[in-house]
Write an enzyme that holds these catalytic residues in place. Structure first.
Site, PDB file in Angstrom:
ATOM      1  N   TYR A  62      29.516  74.729  29.672  1.00 38.08           N
ATOM      2  CA  TYR A  62      29.979  73.479  30.263  1.00 38.08           C
ATOM      3  C   TYR A  62      30.118  72.401  29.184  1.00 38.08           C
ATOM      4  O   TYR A  62      29.140  71.771  28.779  1.00 38.08           O
ATOM      5  CB  TYR A  62      29.008  72.990  31.347  1.00 38.08           C
ATOM      6  CG  TYR A  62      28.770  73.974  32.472  1.00 38.08           C
ATOM      7  CD1 TYR A  62      29.698  74.956  32.804  1.00 38.08           C
ATOM      8  CD2 TYR A  62      27.586  73.933  33.212  1.00 38.08           C
ATOM      9  CE1 TYR A  62      29.468  75.849  33.836  1.00 38.08           C
ATOM     10  CE2 TYR A  62      27.350  74.828  34.245  1.00 38.08           C
ATOM     11  CZ  TYR A  62      28.287  75.780  34.547  1.00 38.08           C
ATOM     12  OH  TYR A  62      28.052  76.673  35.567  1.00 38.08           O
ATOM     13  N   HIS A 147      25.623  84.785  32.296  1.00 38.19           N
ATOM     14  CA  HIS A 147      26.744  83.985  32.768  1.00 38.19           C
ATOM     15  C   HIS A 147      28.033  84.808  32.792  1.00 38.19           C
ATOM     16  O   HIS A 147      28.552  85.204  31.752  1.00 38.19           O
ATOM     17  CB  HIS A 147      26.926  82.762  31.868  1.00 38.19           C
ATOM     18  CG  HIS A 147      27.702  81.657  32.502  1.00 38.19           C
ATOM     19  ND1 HIS A 147      27.989  80.474  31.852  1.00 38.19           N
ATOM     20  CD2 HIS A 147      28.242  81.534  33.743  1.00 38.19           C
ATOM     21  CE1 HIS A 147      28.668  79.676  32.656  1.00 38.19           C
ATOM     22  NE2 HIS A 147      28.843  80.308  33.806  1.00 38.19           N
TER      23      HIS A 147
END
Length: 336
Positions: A62, A147
């Site tokens: 992010y 992830h």
């Protein structure tokens, strides 16, 4: 974590930790799709804390580390034992001076001074966790997720999980698991590996409850917690009146999906409930779900999300959605 009078209700993970039923998704703190400021990020986190949220989720992906850095600064004055922090591994950040004059090309408005490299090796995960701890300004992660290992099952399910188990044994991380936009591989992680929790994005929502068919039953059987993310399906469920131009799963919404969203919104309206409130509370009806995590960019967004979580929803709404075939009731499914 013991809830205080100002903390939202919590649900336990099997390692004894507990997360608030509503969690703060920090992707937007990494300038997802558009820039935000340090001040706005701080205000969003402060409003979330004031609203009772104590679970915060981020990732190196992010904003190429910006989300973790901002979240760490925003939580600096909050006692560490009062919050639950999760981050992710698998996308290692590597210096990239040759692209530093450009913007990131993966959805975040940040300079591309680093690049993401898929890495589920032991060394890659150890380095990723160490760098996340540094950016967050903490000595441990309460939850560490693999992830998006969609194309990396072999390494993620062996060295990936194995390294997280090692770090869990050392106390560097608490609960371990995986976060993905699909339920099938998450189900395999639950079936074959020693995960404590999984995060499923977009596959357990009012519009797409497909995780009820595979992931949720097995997670409930194994005592694995499920965190539901992307419950608005990229925006289609985020407003009281369905915006036909809104995205669904990061793309243009098919007409049939839009029509179904409109019908769900009409049922909600008949019961005096907003569509976004129903979208947030729907996954929490299943016993395996421990939290719903939504993105929050501003203080107003945090406050409105808490209001949606707290909204009173009559049982008759869920009964009508199930009876009309618009959305199965997870509570009935979990109990059956």
């Amino acid at each position: 974590m013991t809830p205080s009078p100002t903390t939202l209700p919590t649900r336990p993970l099997r390692n004894g930790n507990a997360v608030t039923e509503l969690g703060f998704g920090a992707a937007q703190l990494g300038n997802l799709f558009r820039e935000t400021t340090d001040e706005a990020s701080q205000q969003a986190v402060s409003a979330a804390l004031d609203g009772g949220l104590r679970y915060f989720d981020t990732a190196p992906h992010y904003g190429l580390g910006l989300s973790e850095a901002r979240l760490g600064r925003a939580l600096r004055e909050t006692p560490r034992q009062d919050i639950v922090l999760s981050s992710k591994v698998g996308r290692l950040l590597v210096d990239s001076p040759e692209t530093a004059d450009r913007l990131d090309d993966d959805g975040f408005v940040v300079p591309a001074a680093t690049r993401r490299v898929w890495d589920f090796s032991r060394d890659g995960i150890l380095r990723s966790v160490e760098e996340s701890l540094s950016r967050l300004g903490t000595d441990r992660l309460d939850i560490a997720y693999l992830h998006d290992p969609d194309e990396h099952w072999d390494s993620a399910s062996t060295t990936g999980i194995g390294t997280l188990v090692e770090l869990r044994d050392q106390g560097v991380v608490g609960a371990i698991g995986a976060g993905m936009n699909q339920s099938a591989m998450l189900t395999e992680f639950v079936r074959r590996t020693d995960v404590d929790v999984v995060m499923v994005a977009g596959r357990f929502t009012l519009l797409d409850p497909s995780a009820l068919d595979d992931l949720l039953p097995l997670a409930a059987e194994r005592g694995v917690g499920v965190v539901a993310a992307a419950v608005y399906n990229s925006g289609l469920l985020s407003t009281e009146k369905v915006d036909r131009a809104a995205h669904f799963d990061y793309g243009t919404a098919p007409a049939a999906v839009i029509d179904r969203a409109v019908r769900i919104a009409e049922v909600c309206a008949r019961h005096g409930v907003s569509l976004p409130a129903a979208a947030i509370q729907y996954p929490l009806r299943h016993s395996a779900v421990v939290s719903v995590v939504t993105g929050m960019r501003t203080a107003d967004h945090a406050r409105s999300t808490v209001a949606r979580y707290r909204a009173e929803i009559p049982e008759a709404l869920w009964e009508e959605l199930a009876a009309t075939g618009l959305a199965p009731d997870p509570r009935i499914t979990a109990d059956s």
